[in-house]
Design a protein around this motif. Structure first.
Motif, short mmCIF file in Angstrom:
data_model
loop_
_atom_site.label_atom_id
_atom_site.label_comp_id
_atom_site.label_asym_id
_atom_site.label_seq_id
_atom_site.Cartn_x
_atom_site.Cartn_y
_atom_site.Cartn_z
N GLU A 11 0.25 4.28 0.90
CA GLU A 11 0.14 5.04 2.15
C GLU A 11 1.02 4.41 3.23
O GLU A 11 1.65 5.12 4.02
CB GLU A 11 -1.32 5.09 2.61
CG GLU A 11 -2.21 5.94 1.72
CD GLU A 11 -3.62 6.03 2.25
OE1 GLU A 11 -3.89 5.43 3.31
OE2 GLU A 11 -4.44 6.71 1.61
N GLU A 12 1.06 3.08 3.25
CA GLU A 12 1.93 2.39 4.20
C GLU A 12 3.39 2.70 3.89
O GLU A 12 4.20 2.95 4.78
CB GLU A 12 1.69 0.88 4.15
CG GLU A 12 2.52 0.09 5.15
CD GLU A 12 2.30 -1.40 5.04
OE1 GLU A 12 2.89 -2.13 5.86
OE2 GLU A 12 1.55 -1.84 4.14
N ASN B 161 0.85 -1.19 0.00
CA ASN B 161 0.00 0.00 0.00
C ASN B 161 0.89 1.25 0.00
O ASN B 161 1.81 1.36 0.81
CB ASN B 161 -0.89 -0.03 1.26
CG ASN B 161 -1.86 1.12 1.29
OD1 ASN B 161 -1.47 2.27 1.40
ND2 ASN B 161 -3.14 0.80 1.19
#
Length: 467
Positions: A109-110, A107
């Motif tokens: 965002e991760e 991800n």
């Protein structure tokens, strides 16, 4: 503030361009490399703070690349990723020095979260690398975390001590990292390719400690069903670390002194001596000077052990290292406990940096492990801290030593405002967020408290306080 520079290394151009475009959009300056060898060349041209690398690449793969990078630029933070994850690969990457490991597909965002955390860690860590250029082997000192003057002096001492075969006595309070220092000395010595053997003298019953040290022959005592070598022989040509040496009984102190003097030992029950070539590093949290004066520890053994004394500073004397330790342990436990805690808020960082830490680094590490397990995600705030850490801040403010007006002045309004905010939040905490009860604790009207909360824009916990 200078824009952070990040290098993406991946032989898959599509993935490389995708990650680079995302990070560029987020405001980072991004460079690209098509494998590990190309990345090493790019690093010589660009002053990057972080490398994000795939593992499966031609010529120089990700693991080998990280090892080479850490040997020449240990200050650069690395994040690795791969679609072929397994426990052994992850362990090898972290051992090689990777800051974090992501499984593909990941991800974005991760990824951004770990990029931010990694750059914060790099900014703290890079200060210590820049401030003492004479420290040449920082890659081998990575397990000892610190950038304060006392720790930088310790790093220099470790490098100097490592080149000698003299015995070393490490003294310091419990939890200050005595075994880490002993391992660093061994790793930097010419014995690094031989065994490092550790023995906690306080953890072995007195009647068994002699056998643990020197070994025994079959039948030498009840239960000795076979001959066994001791820790000295295990450490032959290497290093023997004797922790808690101050707990060793007098009769064994005599035998240890004899081995140090003659470089020979006799296993329990044997009449034959054996030659050993071992470097001794001893450690204790006790005051051996006082023990020598009170005849609890042999003076001649003390001087044999303390040819080179090293005193480890307690954590309370190097508070500037606390943020670096907090970030390092946060990443460690996020990985091992599979959590996604993003960091500590400013107030928590300030409180923990000013705490006395009677249990030193070990206490701090245990606290971070507890917080990560319970919090699971988000940012750790003051309300997540155990009471004894929150209380330490209140005590310091209310009952500490009298404050002295600085030479350059002091903003009284700001101090009063901060003090009032803390009291209001504490009252809300004690009342469980109930504004009426909190107002009574502060001897205020409920409407007055509500007006103050609106004006100050104070919020209790993750949501608003209860009406």
């Amino acid at each position: 503030m200078e824009t952070p520079k990040i290098l993406i290394a991946d032989d898959d151009k599509k993935t490389r361009d995708f990650v680079a475009a995302f990070l560029s959009y987020k405001g980072y300056q991004v460079y690209q490399a098509f494998d590990g060898q190309d990345a090493l060349q790019k690093i010589e041209l660009h002053e990057v703070q972080m490398v994000i690398t795939d593992i499966m690449m031609p010529r120089v793969n990700g693991l080998e690349f990280i090892k080479q990078l850490k040997s020449i630029r240990p200050d650069i933070v690395t994040i690795a990723y791969s679609a072929f994850a397994n426990f052994e690969m992850t362990a090898n990457l972290l051992k090689a020095g990777a800051f974090f490991y992501l499984e593909k597909p990941f991800n974005l965002e991760e990824l951004e979260t770990h990029v931010k955390r990694g750059l914060e860690h790099q900014a703290l860590q890079s200060k210590s690398f820049r401030s003492k250029p004479c420290i040449k082997n920082r890659a081998l000192l990575n397990n000892i975390i610190g950038e304060s003057e006392k720790m930088l002096s310790l790093f220099e001492m470790i490098e100097k001590v490592a080149t000698s075969d003299s015995t070393v006595l490490i003294q310091g309070e419990s939890g200050t990292g005595k075994e880490l220092v002993a391992r660093a000395i061994h790793d930097l010595s010419n014995r690094s390719d031989k065994n490092f053997v550790a023995l906690n003298c306080a953890a072995i019953p007195d009647e068994l400690l002699e056998s643990e040290l020197f070994g025994h022959v079959k039948g030498s005592f009840t239960g000795a069903v076979a001959s066994r070598i001791g820790r000295f022989e295990m450490a032959d040509k290497g290093t023997l670390f004797l922790d808690e040496i101050g707990d060793m009984k007098a009769n064994l102190q005599v035998k240890l002194l004899r081995v140090l003097q003659s470089r020979e030992l006799e296993p329990v029950g044997s009449t034959r001596s054996k030659k050993v070539d071992v470097r001794i590093i001893a450690a204790t949290n006790q005051n051996l000077d006082h023990m020598v004066a009170s005849k609890e520890f042999r003076e001649d053994l003390y001087y044999r052990l303390s040819v080179i004394p090293i005193m480890l500073p307690p954590l309370r004397e190097r508070g500037s290292d606390v943020p670096l330790l907090l970030n390092s342990f946060l990443e460690k436990f996020n990985r091992s406990k599979q959590r996604k805690v993003q960091g500590f808020d400013k107030q928590v960082m300030e409180i923990l940096s000013n705490y006395d830490w009677p249990g030193n680094v070990r206490e701090l590490e245990n606290l971070v492990e507890r917080l990560v397990i319970i919090k699971t995600t988000g940012v750790i705030s003051i309300h997540d801290l155990p009471e004894k850490y929150r209380g330490s801040r209140t005590t310091t403010v209310l009952h500490g030593e009298p404050m002295t007006l600085p030479d350059d002045g002091f903003c009284l309004n700001s101090a009063v405002e901060e003090f009032e905010n803390r009291l209001i939040l504490q009252a809300l905490e004690k009342s469980g967020g109930n504004k009426k009860e909190a107002a009574e604790l502060l001897n205020l009207k409920r409407t007055t408290l509500i007006e103050k909360l609106k004006k100050k824009k104070l919020v209790y916990g993750e949501g608003s306080a209860t009406p």
